[in-house]
Motif scaffolding. Sequence first.
Motif, PDB file in Angstrom:
ATOM      1  N   GLU A 170     -89.530  41.327 -60.595  1.00  0.00           N
ATOM      2  CA  GLU A 170     -88.768  42.200 -60.292  1.00  0.00           C
ATOM      3  C   GLU A 170     -89.699  43.249 -59.422  1.00  0.00           C
ATOM      4  O   GLU A 170     -89.185  43.736 -58.386  1.00  0.00           O
ATOM      5  CB  GLU A 170     -88.271  42.932 -61.256  1.00  0.00           C
ATOM      6  N   ILE A 171     -90.884  43.657 -59.921  1.00  0.00           N
ATOM      7  CA  ILE A 171     -91.825  44.520 -59.228  1.00  0.00           C
ATOM      8  C   ILE A 171     -91.891  44.156 -57.861  1.00  0.00           C
ATOM      9  O   ILE A 171     -92.170  44.868 -56.851  1.00  0.00           O
ATOM     10  CB  ILE A 171     -92.886  45.171 -60.107  1.00  0.00           C
ATOM     11  N   LYS A 172     -92.436  42.686 -57.871  1.00  0.00           N
ATOM     12  CA  LYS A 172     -92.704  42.145 -56.680  1.00  0.00           C
ATOM     13  C   LYS A 172     -91.674  42.374 -55.793  1.00  0.00           C
ATOM     14  O   LYS A 172     -91.764  42.548 -54.488  1.00  0.00           O
ATOM     15  CB  LYS A 172     -93.299  40.699 -56.765  1.00  0.00           C
ATOM     16  N   ARG A 173     -90.346  41.887 -56.119  1.00  0.00           N
ATOM     17  CA  ARG A 173     -89.155  41.946 -55.418  1.00  0.00           C
ATOM     18  C   ARG A 173     -89.106  43.375 -54.594  1.00  0.00           C
ATOM     19  O   ARG A 173     -88.592  43.699 -53.575  1.00  0.00           O
ATOM     20  CB  ARG A 173     -88.010  41.763 -55.756  1.00  0.00           C
ATOM     21  N   ALA A 174     -89.377  44.621 -55.474  1.00  0.00           N
ATOM     22  CA  ALA A 174     -89.082  45.809 -54.911  1.00  0.00           C
ATOM     23  C   ALA A 174     -90.285  46.255 -53.971  1.00  0.00           C
ATOM     24  O   ALA A 174     -89.768  47.005 -52.984  1.00  0.00           O
ATOM     25  CB  ALA A 174     -89.195  46.618 -56.242  1.00  0.00           C
ATOM     26  N   TRP A 175     -91.648  45.726 -54.052  1.00  0.00           N
ATOM     27  CA  TRP A 175     -92.531  46.263 -53.317  1.00  0.00           C
ATOM     28  C   TRP A 175     -92.807  45.303 -52.075  1.00  0.00           C
ATOM     29  O   TRP A 175     -93.630  45.562 -51.067  1.00  0.00           O
ATOM     30  CB  TRP A 175     -93.777  46.450 -53.952  1.00  0.00           C
ATOM     31  N   ASP A 176     -92.812  43.923 -52.498  1.00  0.00           N
ATOM     32  CA  ASP A 176     -92.961  42.941 -51.661  1.00  0.00           C
ATOM     33  C   ASP A 176     -92.232  41.774 -51.414  1.00  0.00           C
ATOM     34  O   ASP A 176     -92.085  40.625 -51.649  1.00  0.00           O
ATOM     35  CB  ASP A 176     -94.505  42.273 -51.468  1.00  0.00           C
ATOM     36  N   PRO A 177     -90.765  42.122 -51.166  1.00  0.00           N
ATOM     37  CA  PRO A 177     -89.647  41.261 -51.230  1.00  0.00           C
ATOM     38  C   PRO A 177     -89.884  39.837 -50.291  1.00  0.00           C
ATOM     39  O   PRO A 177     -89.286  38.897 -50.684  1.00  0.00           O
ATOM     40  CB  PRO A 177     -88.384  41.942 -50.734  1.00  0.00           C
ATOM     41  N   GLU A 178     -90.674  39.945 -49.270  1.00  0.00           N
ATOM     42  CA  GLU A 178     -90.857  38.596 -48.419  1.00  0.00           C
ATOM     43  C   GLU A 178     -92.291  37.963 -48.685  1.00  0.00           C
ATOM     44  O   GLU A 178     -92.507  37.164 -48.128  1.00  0.00           O
ATOM     45  CB  GLU A 178     -90.872  39.166 -46.983  1.00  0.00           C
TER      46      GLU A 178
END
Length: 456
Positions: A436-444
């Motif tokens: 989830e944190i990855k999606r917030a900061w590096d969604p691609e």
Amino acid sequence: MTETVNQSFNGETLTPASPGYDAARTVFNGLVDRRPQRIMRCSSAADVAAAIASARADGLPLSVYGGGHGVTGSAVVDGGVCVDLRGLDGVAVDPEARIARVGGGATWGVVDAATQEHGLAVTGGRVSTTGVGGLSLGSGSGWLERAFGFVCDNLLAAEVVTADGRIVTASDTENPDLFWAIRGGGGNFGVVTEFTLHLHPLGPIVFGGMLLYPGFMAVDVLRNWRDFMRTAPDEVGSGVALITAPPEEFVPEPARGQPCVGVVIAYAGDPAAAPGVLAPLLEFGPPAANLCQPMPYVAVQQLLDPPNQKGMHNYWTGDFLTDFPDEAVAAWVEHGFPPVSPLTQLIVVAGGGAIARVSDDATAFGNRSAPFNLHMLGMWPPDPSQDQANIDHIRGLAAAMKPWTTGSVYLNFIGDEGLTRVESAYGPAKYARLREIKRAWDPENVFRHNQNIPPA
């Protein structure tokens, strides 16, 4: 703090036609031979943001070169952009506040030298050429961890360049979700260009060194060490390695080139008290060679530099142990000796102490209650004909040890073993939070050339 920067790049760009390109793309593991389209040597966080933007604009994969020591060789990527941090290697020490601000491209040897000028230290890599960035973001295991915690436990703040080019601060009070994730989640969330680390009084002289025993004593040495480390004071940092005795003067001539056992000691307390505290280790044997004595802390940090030379072929794996009973000790020695290559190092590190007193949920990195950690470091000269035999040796040893493992892993100790192995490092709940944190900061998933955590 968040800063948006323009996209002009003021560093140096190397292409395959540039002088120095081949040297710049070389990493520690000689098995890795990748050719980036360009290497962008950064001199500031703004340069890092520009390099990321250029890779994204051209649709190219991106890698980040800090120390280049990781066995995966993820510092370089074929046909992509290598964001080279090695120019960001400054270390500024505030001895009154006991803080160091460390560039994302620094190595631990540079940090140790700068902090020891003030009699201060923080847990660092066990080989001085290890990069600060990769080790710290993966949690940061080192000889001082039982006394002072992992590197990530001493991280106060980080300057992070994000996938969309922002320069942000991650700390307990600014972007705390990002701060939680980078303490063990690796380089998945951004490029850290500066680490602010808490320092501890230590040195410049500490008690440390190595005890060397002949290989036939391996089981007895490991049992004695295990029993001592189960109740050892926090100040005792130690590991045992199954190695091959080097052809050095300190090694008795009949033992040179033969299987042996090395017990490394780094004592973070009063050097004068060390012989009494460490008596169960120092007096066992007797050893074939006893190199333990008061010495500079920087020398302890360089004990493993000679056998860890850049350019050798490497295959690593690792595991946490639930315990190290006699049956496990016997299996470790039986399947570890004799090594295929005299450069191979099979290491058991003791946990406990400060690292075990931090809550598993405090940082992305967990596994803090494991009493022992295995690091199986297969290393051999750069001869492809030796590759498979050495890889098979490490895999066979790892398989033999599985009955005593936790099922989790310290990612800095392994190669590319797939997403399932990455997830095992965190467990389902923590892995889901990281995604989830990855999606917030590096969604691609721009930062994917690593032990990857894909966005949710």
